[in-house]
Motif scaffolding. Structure first.
Motif, short mmCIF file in Angstrom:
data_model
loop_
_atom_site.label_atom_id
_atom_site.label_comp_id
_atom_site.label_asym_id
_atom_site.label_seq_id
_atom_site.Cartn_x
_atom_site.Cartn_y
_atom_site.Cartn_z
N PHE A 1 0.89 -1.38 0.23
CA PHE A 1 0.00 -0.50 -0.23
C PHE A 1 0.85 1.44 -0.05
N ARG A 2 2.28 1.50 0.78
CA ARG A 2 2.97 2.11 0.71
C ARG A 2 3.45 2.76 -0.72
N THR A 3 3.69 1.71 -1.74
CA THR A 3 3.42 1.71 -2.86
C THR A 3 2.86 2.72 -3.44
N LEU B 1 0.81 4.83 -2.71
CA LEU B 1 0.80 5.60 -1.55
C LEU B 1 1.45 7.06 -2.91
N ALA B 2 3.02 6.51 -2.87
CA ALA B 2 3.66 7.56 -3.68
C ALA B 2 3.48 6.53 -4.93
N PHE C 1 0.44 7.51 -6.44
CA PHE C 1 -0.89 8.55 -5.78
C PHE C 1 -0.03 9.36 -5.64
N LYS C 2 0.27 9.90 -4.89
CA LYS C 2 1.56 10.85 -4.90
C LYS C 2 2.43 11.57 -6.23
N TYR D 1 -0.47 12.90 -8.51
CA TYR D 1 -1.45 13.85 -8.44
C TYR D 1 -0.60 15.10 -8.43
N ASN E 1 -8.67 -0.48 2.23
CA ASN E 1 -8.20 0.59 2.32
C ASN E 1 -7.95 1.50 0.95
N LEU E 2 -8.19 1.08 -0.16
CA LEU E 2 -8.26 2.65 -1.51
C LEU E 2 -9.53 3.25 -1.08
N PHE F 1 -9.00 5.36 1.40
CA PHE F 1 -7.64 6.22 1.02
C PHE F 1 -8.38 7.63 0.26
N CYS G 1 -8.31 11.19 0.40
CA CYS G 1 -8.22 12.56 -0.68
C CYS G 1 -9.28 13.05 -0.99
#
Length: 95
Positions: free
Chosen positions: A34-36, A38-39, A41-42, A45, A73-74, A77, A81
């Motif tokens: 999940f950390r991947t 998030l990275a 997505f960032k 974005y 989780n998505l 999240f 957002c």
């Protein structure tokens, strides 16, 4: 970022692209940390924020086989957002 070619990043577990309309897509192909997510997505974005077309619009595509493991989780999240960031965010479960 190549808008013409479409792909922004490509790996064994995911694909990221910005379509001609300026919508960002993250396609999760295999289970990933999940950390991947998030990275990725960032990064997408922030790339969309540079564009003058308007508010960022991101769709995360998850296959049905991965949706049971990742979609809760998505969803949480993306709800976060939508509340905190300027833009539109969706989760799409694909067949």
């Amino acid at each position: 970022m190549e808008t013409q070619a479409g792909f922004f990043r490509k790996a064994e577990t995911y694909r990221i692209m910005i379509d001609p309309e300026g919508v960002g897509h993250i396609r999760i192909i295999k289970r990933m940390n999940f950390r991947t997510v998030l990275a990725l997505f960032k990064e997408l974005y922030l790339e969309l924020r540079k564009r003058p077309e308007g508010r960022p619009y991101i769709i995360i595509h998850v296959s049905r086989s991965l949706s049971d493991e990742m979609s809760e989780n998505l969803k949480a999240f993306l709800m976060f957002c939508s509340t905190c960031l300027d833009g539109t965010f969706e989760l799409s479960v694909v067949e």
